[in-house]
Design a protein around this motif. Structure first.
Motif, PDB file in Angstrom:
ATOM      1  N   THR A   8       0.821  -1.206   0.000  1.00  0.00           N
ATOM      2  CA  THR A   8       0.000   0.000   0.000  1.00  0.00           C
ATOM      3  C   THR A   8       0.852   1.252   0.000  1.00  0.00           C
ATOM      4  O   THR A   8       2.019   1.222   0.409  1.00  0.00           O
ATOM      5  N   GLY A   9       0.265   2.324  -0.522  1.00  0.00           N
ATOM      6  CA  GLY A   9       0.987   3.588  -0.622  1.00  0.00           C
ATOM      7  C   GLY A   9       0.288   4.676   0.182  1.00  0.00           C
ATOM      8  O   GLY A   9      -0.919   4.628   0.369  1.00  0.00           O
ATOM      9  N   ILE A  10       1.081   5.639   0.643  1.00  0.00           N
ATOM     10  CA  ILE A  10       0.537   6.756   1.415  1.00  0.00           C
ATOM     11  C   ILE A  10       0.949   8.035   0.704  1.00  0.00           C
ATOM     12  O   ILE A  10       2.144   8.314   0.591  1.00  0.00           O
ATOM     13  N   TYR A  41       5.420  -1.162   1.697  1.00  0.00           N
ATOM     14  CA  TYR A  41       4.740   0.078   2.042  1.00  0.00           C
ATOM     15  C   TYR A  41       5.586   1.233   1.523  1.00  0.00           C
ATOM     16  O   TYR A  41       6.807   1.250   1.727  1.00  0.00           O
ATOM     17  N   PHE A  42       4.928   2.180   0.885  1.00  0.00           N
ATOM     18  CA  PHE A  42       5.754   3.253   0.323  1.00  0.00           C
ATOM     19  C   PHE A  42       5.108   4.625   0.437  1.00  0.00           C
ATOM     20  O   PHE A  42       3.892   4.766   0.551  1.00  0.00           O
ATOM     21  N   LEU A  43       5.976   5.629   0.423  1.00  0.00           N
ATOM     22  CA  LEU A  43       5.540   7.018   0.418  1.00  0.00           C
ATOM     23  C   LEU A  43       5.258   7.386  -1.030  1.00  0.00           C
ATOM     24  O   LEU A  43       6.180   7.371  -1.861  1.00  0.00           O
ATOM     25  N   TYR A  46       5.238  10.878  -5.744  1.00  0.00           N
ATOM     26  CA  TYR A  46       4.818  11.354  -7.070  1.00  0.00           C
ATOM     27  C   TYR A  46       3.303  11.550  -7.141  1.00  0.00           C
ATOM     28  O   TYR A  46       2.831  12.398  -7.895  1.00  0.00           O
ATOM     29  N   HIS A  47       2.574  10.799  -6.344  1.00  0.00           N
ATOM     30  CA  HIS A  47       1.125  11.031  -6.281  1.00  0.00           C
ATOM     31  C   HIS A  47       0.822  12.368  -5.618  1.00  0.00           C
ATOM     32  O   HIS A  47      -0.168  13.017  -5.935  1.00  0.00           O
ATOM     33  N   ALA A  48       1.689  12.770  -4.686  1.00  0.00           N
ATOM     34  CA  ALA A  48       1.450  14.027  -3.974  1.00  0.00           C
ATOM     35  C   ALA A  48       1.424  15.205  -4.943  1.00  0.00           C
ATOM     36  O   ALA A  48       0.674  16.170  -4.754  1.00  0.00           O
ATOM     37  N   ASN A 137      -4.219  10.633 -15.501  1.00  0.00           N
ATOM     38  CA  ASN A 137      -3.441   9.388 -15.619  1.00  0.00           C
ATOM     39  C   ASN A 137      -3.192   8.678 -14.302  1.00  0.00           C
ATOM     40  O   ASN A 137      -2.577   7.618 -14.277  1.00  0.00           O
ATOM     41  N   TYR A 138      -3.627   9.291 -13.242  1.00  0.00           N
ATOM     42  CA  TYR A 138      -3.227   8.819 -11.925  1.00  0.00           C
ATOM     43  C   TYR A 138      -3.509   7.334 -11.696  1.00  0.00           C
ATOM     44  O   TYR A 138      -2.655   6.610 -11.152  1.00  0.00           O
ATOM     45  N   PRO A 139      -4.632   6.795 -12.184  1.00  0.00           N
ATOM     46  CA  PRO A 139      -4.833   5.357 -11.975  1.00  0.00           C
ATOM     47  C   PRO A 139      -3.758   4.487 -12.644  1.00  0.00           C
ATOM     48  O   PRO A 139      -3.488   3.376 -12.178  1.00  0.00           O
ATOM     49  N   LEU A 141      -0.511   5.311 -12.861  1.00  0.00           N
ATOM     50  CA  LEU A 141       0.640   5.335 -11.950  1.00  0.00           C
ATOM     51  C   LEU A 141       0.379   4.408 -10.761  1.00  0.00           C
ATOM     52  O   LEU A 141       1.259   3.661 -10.329  1.00  0.00           O
ATOM     53  N   MET A 142      -0.834   4.441 -10.293  1.00  0.00           N
ATOM     54  CA  MET A 142      -1.179   3.576  -9.166  1.00  0.00           C
ATOM     55  C   MET A 142      -1.106   2.100  -9.572  1.00  0.00           C
ATOM     56  O   MET A 142      -0.641   1.261  -8.790  1.00  0.00           O
ATOM     57  N   ALA A 143      -1.521   1.802 -10.781  1.00  0.00           N
ATOM     58  CA  ALA A 143      -1.407   0.420 -11.274  1.00  0.00           C
ATOM     59  C   ALA A 143       0.068   0.020 -11.319  1.00  0.00           C
ATOM     60  O   ALA A 143       0.438  -1.101 -10.926  1.00  0.00           O
ATOM     61  N   ALA A 144       0.921   0.934 -11.764  1.00  0.00           N
ATOM     62  CA  ALA A 144       2.357   0.627 -11.829  1.00  0.00           C
ATOM     63  C   ALA A 144       2.915   0.363 -10.426  1.00  0.00           C
ATOM     64  O   ALA A 144       3.705  -0.570 -10.233  1.00  0.00           O
ATOM     65  N   ASP A 145       2.490   1.170  -9.446  1.00  0.00           N
ATOM     66  CA  ASP A 145       2.931   0.960  -8.050  1.00  0.00           C
ATOM     67  C   ASP A 145       2.652  -0.471  -7.613  1.00  0.00           C
ATOM     68  O   ASP A 145       3.467  -1.110  -6.942  1.00  0.00           O
ATOM     69  N   ILE A 146       1.461  -0.923  -7.981  1.00  0.00           N
ATOM     70  CA  ILE A 146       0.975  -2.216  -7.492  1.00  0.00           C
ATOM     71  C   ILE A 146       1.569  -3.370  -8.301  1.00  0.00           C
ATOM     72  O   ILE A 146       2.056  -4.354  -7.740  1.00  0.00           O
ATOM     73  N   ASP A 159     -12.713   4.708  -1.171  1.00  0.00           N
ATOM     74  CA  ASP A 159     -12.592   5.620  -2.323  1.00  0.00           C
ATOM     75  C   ASP A 159     -11.571   5.124  -3.355  1.00  0.00           C
ATOM     76  O   ASP A 159     -11.508   5.653  -4.457  1.00  0.00           O
ATOM     77  N   GLN A 160     -10.776   4.122  -2.977  1.00  0.00           N
ATOM     78  CA  GLN A 160      -9.720   3.659  -3.878  1.00  0.00           C
ATOM     79  C   GLN A 160     -10.050   2.352  -4.590  1.00  0.00           C
ATOM     80  O   GLN A 160      -9.253   1.858  -5.390  1.00  0.00           O
ATOM     81  N   ILE A 161     -11.221   1.795  -4.298  1.00  0.00           N
ATOM     82  CA  ILE A 161     -11.554   0.485  -4.865  1.00  0.00           C
ATOM     83  C   ILE A 161     -11.486   0.519  -6.392  1.00  0.00           C
ATOM     84  O   ILE A 161     -10.935  -0.379  -7.027  1.00  0.00           O
TER      85      ILE A 161
END
Ligand code: TRP
Length: 339
Positions: A8-10, A41-43, A46-48, A137-139, A141-146, A159-161
């Motif tokens: 998970t990311g924060i 677990y990561f900070l 880049y999402h910020a 594009n944010y989803p 980047l989130m897919a790449a994180d995962i 909200d993230q489902i």
């Protein structure tokens, strides 16, 4: 059985508060001690940038969040704890994934649609006014994180489902085109009881400005607890625990016996002032030690940085070879292996 990977990311915009602790940090830290789980677990720095163009704020928040997780006992020997921006493979993967992601899928993203709806409500002629490609594009980047770490389980808020479903779609599409490389991730949603009320009784959230930060100095912390909204029942009048913010916070930090005890005191008409003091003392006992540790860590940025660097090194032991595999799969590879 192979270990389950939990990731998970924060997002690094803001100071961790009690709601974050109960809903996300505490369960994640618990999982970090479970040797059957491989935790990442990561900070999400880049999402910020999507939400915040205040450099000092993004930077400060990274420091605070890292110090908070460490102060609360994250097991960094078992869990990989890193900063997204220290793992450049993630950004490269995000591009590759964006090339198998249909634009239509992104058009349906709630975050994007909410921004368009806000523009329409304001009567803007351009529905995309002020909306960046980063938000759109944010989803991906989130897919790449995962997908970078082939996570099986992704603990997130409700909200993230949709984003996890999109990551599955994207992974499925890639696997279909290039062969099976990615695990299809699954969201894990915390129970409702893990949602804490804030100062005004609504869900504790940065966006409502009703949070109680984890590690305020004791005096300020007490002051905030005293500010929590209650009804106007007098001392001696029996009180309901349902819907009571003080009770909901207490319960999140107490054993079942302690909670039952307080339930009885509500029935017996405990005064709100007394309950607030009781809640303050209880929380303060819990937070005292980690708060000291946190204060120390905030004065030792080198130490925190070192932990993150070590985390990034571990993360890259996974991400670097895996990205090579993905590059190979899509045809990004040397013309010849000679020389
Ligand atoms: N977008 C998530 C949030 O706002 C944070 C996040 C970024 C995340 N990347 C992630 C969560 C990957 C889980 C997995 O809460």
């Amino acid at each position: 059985m192979t270990k389950q990977t939990v990731l998970t990311g924060i997002t690094t915009t803001g100071t961790p508060h009690l709601g974050n602790y109960v809903g996300a940090i505490q369960p994640a830290i618990q999982a970090s001690h479970d040797s059957n789980v491989s935790a990442f677990y990561f900070l999400a720095d880049y999402h910020a940038l999507i939400k915040c163009q205040e450099p000092s704020h993004v930077h400060q928040s990274s420091q605070e969040i890292a110090a908070t997780w460490l102060a609360l006992g994250l097991d960094t020997d078992n869990a990989v704890f890193y900063r997204q921006s220290d793992v450049p493979e993630i950004m490269e993967l995000a591009w590759i994934l964006s090339c198998v992601t249909s634009k239509g899928l992104m058009n349906r993203s709630h975050a994007y649609k909410a921004s368009v709806a806000a523009n329409e409500k304001k009567g803007e002629t351009d529905p995309d006014k002020g909306i960046t490609l980063g938000l759109f594009n944010y989803p991906v980047l989130m897919a790449a994180d995962i997908l970078m770490f082939n996570a099986h389980k992704v603990p997130v808020g409700k909200d993230q489902i949709q984003h996890i479903e999109m990551a599955r779609d994207i992974a499925g599409r890639f696997n279909h085109v290039y062969g099976k490389h990615f695990v299809l991730p699954e969201a894990i949603i915390g129970e409702d009881s893990a949602i804490l009320s804030g100062l005004d009784g609504r869900k504790m959230s940065k966006s409502y400005n009703n949070t109680i930060p984890m590690f305020l100095p004791e005096k300020k912390f007490r002051k905030l607890i005293m500010k929590i909204k209650t009804n106007s029942l007098e001392p001696g009048e029996p009180k309901q625990v349902e819907g009571c913010t003080l009770f909901s916070i207490y319960k999140a930090f107490a054993t079942e016996e302690q909670t039952d005890e307080v339930r009885k005191r509500y029935a017996a008409g405990i005064a709100w002032g007394e309950m607030k003091q009781y809640l303050f003392e209880h929380l303060n006992n819990h937070l005292k030690e980690p708060r000291e540790h946190y204060d120390e860590l905030m004065l030792q940025p080198d130490k925190v940085e070192q932990v993150l660097q070590q985390g990034a090194e571990k993360a890259r032991m996974v991400s670097a070879p895996f990205l090579q595999e993905i590059r190979q799969a899509v045809g990004i590879r040397a013309i010849s292996t000679v020389g």
